[in-house]
Design a protein around this motif. Structure first.
Motif, PDB file in Angstrom:
ATOM      1  N   MET A 115       0.830  -1.193   0.000  1.00  0.00           N
ATOM      2  CA  MET A 115       0.000   0.000   0.000  1.00  0.00           C
ATOM      3  C   MET A 115       0.869   1.249   0.000  1.00  0.00           C
ATOM      4  N   THR A 116       0.414   2.255  -0.693  1.00  0.00           N
ATOM      5  CA  THR A 116       1.182   3.486  -0.767  1.00  0.00           C
ATOM      6  C   THR A 116       0.574   4.599   0.056  1.00  0.00           C
ATOM      7  N   GLU A 117      -0.707   4.514   0.363  1.00  0.00           N
ATOM      8  CA  GLU A 117      -1.380   5.544   1.141  1.00  0.00           C
ATOM      9  C   GLU A 117      -1.690   5.031   2.537  1.00  0.00           C
ATOM     10  N   PRO A 118      -1.510   5.859   3.564  1.00  0.00           N
ATOM     11  CA  PRO A 118      -1.861   5.410   4.914  1.00  0.00           C
ATOM     12  C   PRO A 118      -3.357   5.207   5.042  1.00  0.00           C
ATOM     13  N   LEU A 119      -3.742   4.217   5.878  1.00  0.00           N
ATOM     14  CA  LEU A 119      -5.160   3.942   6.071  1.00  0.00           C
ATOM     15  C   LEU A 119      -5.792   4.913   7.060  1.00  0.00           C
ATOM     16  N   ALA A 120      -5.033   5.388   8.021  1.00  0.00           N
ATOM     17  CA  ALA A 120      -5.612   6.207   9.082  1.00  0.00           C
ATOM     18  C   ALA A 120      -6.125   7.532   8.529  1.00  0.00           C
ATOM     19  N   ARG A 121      -7.339   7.859   8.843  1.00  0.00           N
ATOM     20  CA  ARG A 121      -7.962   9.115   8.416  1.00  0.00           C
ATOM     21  C   ARG A 121      -8.124   9.980   9.655  1.00  0.00           C
ATOM     22  N   THR A 133       1.806  -6.141   4.030  1.00  0.00           N
ATOM     23  CA  THR A 133       1.072  -7.105   3.226  1.00  0.00           C
ATOM     24  C   THR A 133       1.347  -8.487   3.794  1.00  0.00           C
ATOM     25  N   PRO A 134       0.339  -9.196   4.280  1.00  0.00           N
ATOM     26  CA  PRO A 134       0.596 -10.484   4.937  1.00  0.00           C
ATOM     27  C   PRO A 134       1.205 -11.503   3.976  1.00  0.00           C
ATOM     28  N   LYS A 135       2.155 -12.264   4.498  1.00  0.00           N
ATOM     29  CA  LYS A 135       2.700 -13.376   3.724  1.00  0.00           C
ATOM     30  C   LYS A 135       1.673 -14.499   3.612  1.00  0.00           C
ATOM     31  N   LEU A 136       0.840 -14.630   4.628  1.00  0.00           N
ATOM     32  CA  LEU A 136      -0.210 -15.646   4.618  1.00  0.00           C
ATOM     33  C   LEU A 136      -1.342 -15.210   3.699  1.00  0.00           C
ATOM     34  N   LEU A 175      -8.731  -1.654   4.216  1.00  0.00           N
ATOM     35  CA  LEU A 175      -7.909  -2.571   5.004  1.00  0.00           C
ATOM     36  C   LEU A 175      -8.178  -4.018   4.623  1.00  0.00           C
ATOM     37  N   HIS A 176      -9.457  -4.391   4.538  1.00  0.00           N
ATOM     38  CA  HIS A 176      -9.796  -5.780   4.223  1.00  0.00           C
ATOM     39  C   HIS A 176      -9.314  -6.177   2.833  1.00  0.00           C
ATOM     40  N   ALA A 177      -9.415  -5.277   1.868  1.00  0.00           N
ATOM     41  CA  ALA A 177      -8.895  -5.572   0.536  1.00  0.00           C
ATOM     42  C   ALA A 177      -7.389  -5.797   0.586  1.00  0.00           C
ATOM     43  N   LEU A 205      -1.123  -9.174  12.445  1.00  0.00           N
ATOM     44  CA  LEU A 205      -2.184  -9.975  13.073  1.00  0.00           C
ATOM     45  C   LEU A 205      -2.666 -11.080  12.140  1.00  0.00           C
ATOM     46  N   VAL A 206      -2.770 -10.794  10.842  1.00  0.00           N
ATOM     47  CA  VAL A 206      -3.152 -11.832   9.879  1.00  0.00           C
ATOM     48  C   VAL A 206      -2.075 -12.899   9.797  1.00  0.00           C
TER      49      VAL A 206
END
Length: 312
Positions: free
Chosen positions: A1-7, A26-29, A70-72, A272-273
């Motif tokens: 991801m290039t943009e932060p998720l926090a708004r 990005t999760p390895k799993l 986040l979910h995507a 966490l994932v």
């Protein structure tokens, strides 16, 4: 991801309400299709969905678009949105999210003293499948048995689960009451047990005993909340793995995004994932934890009908 998720918008947050991790890894799993985050929150935006005046904490806005992003990123196809106490029993934010969820969202409500049966039936049609009972003093006064019975009467016949939020030795103190509740019971965040006494203390023992009843489910979320060690939360992961091994058919997982009322910085949701693979180390249990069990507990369509999109 290039943009932060926090708004970073909305009212000034309370202590303990930091922004979410801005750039989760990005999760390895790679999670199986139809994987479900069974515990997350949507907060605001407050200019559309104001926080309740009687709230006991003020978080940063975490609107539905932020959660979807986040979910995507994590490869999660389904979610259960839990109504936050900062919104009280005004469920407009939850109804809005469910309406735009395309059948991939379910909800957990906060049924208040004035919530009517008609409102509850509207929530059910929208996709709500549980109600939450908070026994944490920083959120509200613990519900009395009379209040719980009143809620049970108003949700009767809908098949909703009772979702309990307790901490420390709370699950041990409430074990008898939990056993008497009709229908399914879901315990949030592994009952937020105090691991100072280890995985064999009174609270973990009560948690396992309740799992043995066949009516109680546990969310093996919140490894960061119960851990006394910090990332990668080995002690919390060990507790979660022991519960999955004890009752693999009655455990579900969640991020707890956006992680309000915590100490320190918010955890990396990508981490966490990745930790899910340690919590459920074989493919069969991993699929049960992430796909099959959530579908059963929260009344999702068969997982085969819900392929996950992966735009990571």
């Amino acid at each position: 991801m290039t943009e932060p998720l926090a708004r970073l918008v909305g009212p000034v947050p309370s202590v303990g309400c930091p922004p979410p991790h801005p750039r989760p890894r990005t999760p390895k799993l790679r999670l199986p299709p139809g994987s479900c985050d069974t515990h997350c929150h949507i907060l605001g935006p407050t200019d559309v969905f104001p926080y309740a005046p009687e709230r006991t904490f003020t978080p940063l806005d975490a609107p539905k678009e932020q959660l979807h992003a986040l979910h995507a990123h994590l490869g999660i196809g389904r979610a259960v949105v839990v109504q936050s106490s900062c919104h009280g029993s005004d469920h407009r934010v939850l109804l809005d999210a469910l309406a735009g969820g395309g059948g991939r969202l379910r909800g957990v409500a906060l049924v208040g003293e004035t919530t009517t049966r008609a409102e509850i039936e509207e929530l059910h049609r929208a996709g709500v499948r549980a109600f939450r009972l908070n026994f944490l003093p920083h959120l509200r006064t613990a519900p009395t048995r009379a209040e719980i019975d009143s809620i049970l009467g108003r949700v009767d016949g809908l098949g909703w689960a009772a979702q309990l939020h307790v901490r420390g030795d709370g699950i041990a103190r409430l074990e008898d009451m939990v056993r008497r509740l009709p229908g399914r019971v879901v315990v949030d965040h592994m009952a937020r047990v105090d691991l100072a006494s280890g995985r064999d203390g009174p609270a973990p023992r009560s948690l396992r005993a309740l799992l043995d009843t066949g009516q109680v489910w546990v969310k093996v979320s919140g490894v960061d909340r119960v851990s006394r060690q910090g990332p990668p939360y080995a002690d919390g992961v060990a507790l979660a793995a022991s519960l999955v091994a004890h009752a693999p058919e009655r455990v579900v997982w969640g991020t707890d995004y956006p992680h309000v009322n915590i100490v320190g910085e918010a955890p990396d949701d990508g981490l966490l994932v990745e930790l899910v693979e340690r919590i459920a180390p074989d493919p069969t249990r991993l699929r049960r934890l992430m796909v099959d069990n959530p579908a059963e507990l929260f009344d999702f369509p068969p997982p085969s009908d819900d392929p996950v999109s992966d735009d990571r």
